[in-house]
Design a protein around this motif. Structure first.
Motif, PDB file in Angstrom:
ATOM      1  N   VAL A 266     -67.722  27.543   9.084  1.00  0.00           N
ATOM      2  CA  VAL A 266     -67.259  28.871   9.069  1.00  0.00           C
ATOM      3  C   VAL A 266     -67.399  29.217   7.410  1.00  0.00           C
ATOM      4  CG1 VAL A 266     -65.992  31.354   9.124  1.00  0.00           C
ATOM      5  CG2 VAL A 266     -66.094  29.232  10.706  1.00  0.00           C
TER       6      VAL A 266
ATOM      7  N   ARG B 192     -70.915  31.110  11.623  1.00  0.00           N
ATOM      8  CA  ARG B 192     -70.557  29.559  11.502  1.00  0.00           C
ATOM      9  C   ARG B 192     -71.957  28.402  11.336  1.00  0.00           C
ATOM     10  NH1 ARG B 192     -66.734  26.695  14.013  1.00  0.00           N
ATOM     11  NH2 ARG B 192     -65.291  28.372  14.315  1.00  0.00           N
TER      12      ARG B 192
ATOM     13  N   HIS C 123     -65.434  28.755   3.832  1.00  0.00           N
ATOM     14  CA  HIS C 123     -63.586  29.278   4.358  1.00  0.00           C
ATOM     15  C   HIS C 123     -62.733  29.833   3.362  1.00  0.00           C
ATOM     16  CE1 HIS C 123     -62.040  25.362   5.735  1.00  0.00           C
ATOM     17  NE2 HIS C 123     -61.239  26.687   5.557  1.00  0.00           N
TER      18      HIS C 123
END
Length: 813
Positions: free
Chosen positions: A59, A228, A267
């Motif tokens: 992510v 993603r 992320h």
């Protein structure tokens, strides 16, 4: 094991027999451990708690840069461009937070909402707990308006009712159907800040017409984007792809995107937002530092108490050693006492932390909806247990080591003779006291600096005449007013409220001074930003004619808006003094501004007004533009009314007058402008109050430390003081001698604390307003307070010793 249990039981019995000492020690530890547990819970929820994403390494966070070159937010058209890059991303999602009014059975309630694309939960690898998430058709305006309620809100506001799926609710007076319940333990984009409802893109009408329009406006950066990565794609490749996209957008839309890059973060590099995370981490470090200092004060106090307690028990220790007990066994006894105290202090501290965490969400924080999701979990309990062990070693080790170094024959021979403590013990006590004073001074100086900073902010000229202004907010859409009726309804509201007795004049605005709100990206005729972008992001407000006069904002050049500024008349705009200076060197009249999406939509600058504080009182002047409400009719707005008397007394008549126009019109805000500015200072006031409370606690603990040491010193030196008294020393001289020796140690602590406080002030400089890193008045005030507290604490035992009968003292010695 038998020996351990025996020693443990003996330590418990000793503590039970000295109830006053035990209660005091547990209370001091509870404050220190409880404060640290509270801070850890808050910081853990905001910054440390692991994200609940599946395969989080895949992510990434994506941001378009603002005109100053910093990652900011993304337009919805740019999100569409990113979503089309299927060779780089498996899925891309966009969200935009806001608030709404939920019509519930017990009345309307403010809730936190988040507009999200159908790809949001798939990007995060999550599934709704019940029902379903949005599908592709819900990304189109015109499809059914649907929502997913968060698990926390479903339980807290809807009683975990099993039949909520399929239920229709009203948000901002529009019907929305609940189709699912969000994942458990997931609060949304902001982590610990709870999102009550996720709304589909097809439901953006809940946010008003402008929400619908900005889906196609590249100049409106209102969305946060997550993606993603596709299989085998690295973060570096994604960054290269986004840089290429930024170059393409700069070619396709040069006025808007020239010089703007697109930044990709892994992320774990982003918690909330790149522009917020740094300040949040700094605040967390500051909170932890303060909590650690309070705990250090508590430990040093208990260290002194246990040291005194150990000296008083030296005959007991000597007997144990004489009977063959090992020094390790005796030291273990004392460490068990410290460990029991820390364990009890940790339990009490967790209770205190739980109480504090229940209070924090109820504070008047600027957070709509369910607020903060914080509480005590296993991570907090583990932290508290480790803290208890560390504190027991910190304040228990030195006294136990010192007690077991007792000379057996000397201790037994001198038992009952009042022998004074040795030089090493005196140095240890003095060192602990010096540390307490130094730490206390750091906290008191910090409180003084924040107090002066708050005072400076309160003296700032806001740019408006705050006195005698009442504010009443409403929303035409929530009141059932259609777009074609909005202009007439707005005029009726202004006319009716202007007729209320006691009202001098009224005006309309979509934004008050010192109020955070969105920005708009505009092309400024003749101006090239330093960052090389073709446009700038500007704060803006839509206001009616008479607004500047009502608010007391001086007109510096040109004219204000008039009733002749209508949709069909030439488009005009008013700018503030800073915008005129930055963009056109002060000569703004006749110059032009337009949005990128409207190449022929130039607005001519017809007036320049004085600067007001835009988002906060402690900010530097920033450019701001004002649109005419006669040309850009707002749906949600506030009425500002200048009154002849106390504006608070006219709030109810103004509410009644609003309902006279249309009974369905909601009152979204009702306050005085003065209270609004007071709310703007809530954060600074809270920090100042917290620091003041910590400094008072530090003074109390430092005073307790001084009192303990002086009392023990006086008791140990009773024979000496009796002899001095018998030889003719006056009471004042004895008091002066005892206090003088104590104040020398305190003065040394003050000097060390001054140096430490100067270093701390440098670290806090970015959090202060109008206060230097070395503010002489703050440092002097802190030193005087600390010396006064220490002097008062030392005076009581010194005076008690001076009043003692010298014959009795010598006889007992």
């Amino acid at each position: 094991m038998s020996d351990l249990l025996q020693d443990f039981g003996y330590a418990a019995r000793r503590l039970r027999h000295t109830k006053l000492f035990t209660i005091a020690a547990i209370a001091i530890l509870a404050i220190g451990i409880g404060l640290n547990a509270t801070v850890f819970s808050l910081v853990d929820a905001l910054l440390l708690r692991p994200t609940p994403f599946a395969d989080p390494e895949s992510v990434v966070h994506i941001y378009e840069d603002s005109d100053d070159g910093n990652p900011s937010s993304t337009s919805f058209p740019a999100y569409r461009d990113m979503a089309a890059m299927t060779d780089v991303f498996a899925a891309v999602a966009a969200t935009s937070s806001g608030d709404a009014t939920w019509d519930m059975a017990d009345g309307p309630q403010d809730v936190a909402i988040e507009f999200a694309t159908a790809s949001y939960l798939p990007v995060l690898g999550l599934e709704p707990a019940r029902g379903r998430w949005f599908s592709a058709e819900h990304d189109q305006v015109g499809s059914e308006m649907v929502a997913v309620v968060s698990d926390r809100t479903w339980r807290a506001r809807m009683g975990a009712a099993p039949d909520v799926i399929g239920r229709t609710i009203r948000l901002n007076n529009l019907p929305v159907t609940i189709i699912g319940i969000g994942p458990a333990n997931f609060n949304g984009e902001a982590g610990a800040l709870v999102t009550d409802l996720w709304l589909s893109i097809s439901s953006v009408a809940v946010g008003g017409p402008y929400r619908v329009a900005n889906l196609d406006r590249r100049e409106d950066h209102w969305y946060q984007v997550k993606a993603r990565l596709a299989s085998g794609v690295s973060v570096e490749r994604a960054r290269a792809a986004m840089h290429a996209l930024a170059l393409h957008l700069a070619d396709a839309y040069p006025d808007l995107n020239r010089g703007r890059d697109i930044t990709v973060f892994a992320h774990d590099e982003i918690r909330f937002h790149p522009g917020v995370d740094g300040a949040l981490r700094s605040a967390s470090v500051a909170l932890f530092t303060v909590a650690a200092l309070v705990l250090l004060l508590a430990c040093s106090n208990l260290g002194n108490l246990l040291l005194v307690r150990g000296i008083a028990r030296r005959s007991e220790v000597a007997v144990r050693l004489a009977l063959g007990a090992g020094r390790g066994r005796v030291m273990r006894l004392m460490l068990f006492e410290a460990l029991l105290l820390s364990g009890a202090g940790a339990v009490a501290g967790l209770v205190l932390a739980g109480w504090s965490l229940n209070i924090i969400p109820s504070l008047p924080l600027p957070i709509p909806g369910a607020g903060l999701d914080i509480g005590i979990d296993y991570r907090v309990i583990i932290f508290s247990v480790l803290l208890a062990i560390a504190t027991s070693l910190l304040f228990g080790l030195l006294p136990s080591l010192r007690a077991t170094r007792t000379d057996i024959s000397t201790s037994l021979r001198d038992e009952g003779r009042g022998r004074s403590a040795g030089r090493s013990v005196s140095l240890l006590r003095g060192g602990l006291l010096t540390m307490q004073v130094a730490v206390s001074l750091v906290l008191v100086v910090s409180a003084a600096l924040f107090t002066r900073s708050l005072a400076n902010i309160q003296r700032v000229d806001s740019g408006v005449d705050v006195e005698r202004i009442a504010v009443l907010g409403t929303d035409l859409q929530q009141g059932g007013v259609t777009d074609d009726q909005a202009g007439i309804a707005t005029s009726q509201v202004l006319e009716r409220l202007a007729a209320v007795p006691g009202v001098e004049r009224v005006a309309l605005t979509t934004r008050l001074p010192v109020q955070g709100a969105g920005t708009t990206t505009q092309v400024v005729d003749g101006y090239v930003p330093a960052a090389g972008t073709g446009s700038v992001e500007l704060d803006y407000a839509t206001v009616s004619d008479g607004y500047f006069a009502t608010m007391g904002i001086p007109l510096l050049a040109g004219r204000s808006f008039t009733a002749d500024d209508r949709p069909e008349s030439p488009r005009v705009i008013v700018v503030n003094e800073t915008a005129a200076r930055v963009f056109w060197g002060g000569n703004a009249l006749g110059r032009r501004i337009r949005s990128e999406s409207a190449p022929d939509g130039w607005r001519e600058v017809v007036g320049v007004v004085a600067d007001t504080r835009v988002t906060s009182l402690d900010e530097a002047p920033v450019p701001m533009i004002y649109y005419s409400a006669g040309q850009v009719a707002p749906v949600s707005f506030m009425i500002v009314a200048r009154t002849t008397g106390d504006p608070a007394l006219l709030l109810e008549p103004l509410r009644i007058a609003l309902r006279d126009v249309r009974p369905a019109l909601p009152v979204t805000r009702s306050m005085t402008l003065d209270s609004h500015f007071g709310d703007a200072l809530a954060g600074a006031r809270m920090i100042t109050r917290l620091m003041t409370a910590f400094s008072l606690l530090a003074l109390l603990l430092a005073g307790l430390g001084v009192y303990t040491i002086v009392s023990f010193t006086v008791e140990q030196r009773a024979p000496e003081l009796g002899i001095r008294s018998a030889l003719g020393a006056s009471r004042s001289r004895l008091v002066g001698m005892v206090m003088g020796e104590t104040l020398v140690i305190v003065a040394l602590g003050v000097l060390i604390g001054m140096f430490a406080a100067a270093l701390a002030a440098r670290g806090m400089e970015s959090m202060l307003f109008g206060v230097g890193s070395f503010d002489a008045a703050a440092f002097a005030t802190a030193a005087v307070l600390l010396l006064t507290a220490a002097g008062a604490a030392a005076f009581l035992p010194a005076m008690r010793a001076a009043r003692a009968d010298c014959v009795d003292v010598l006889r007992n010695a």
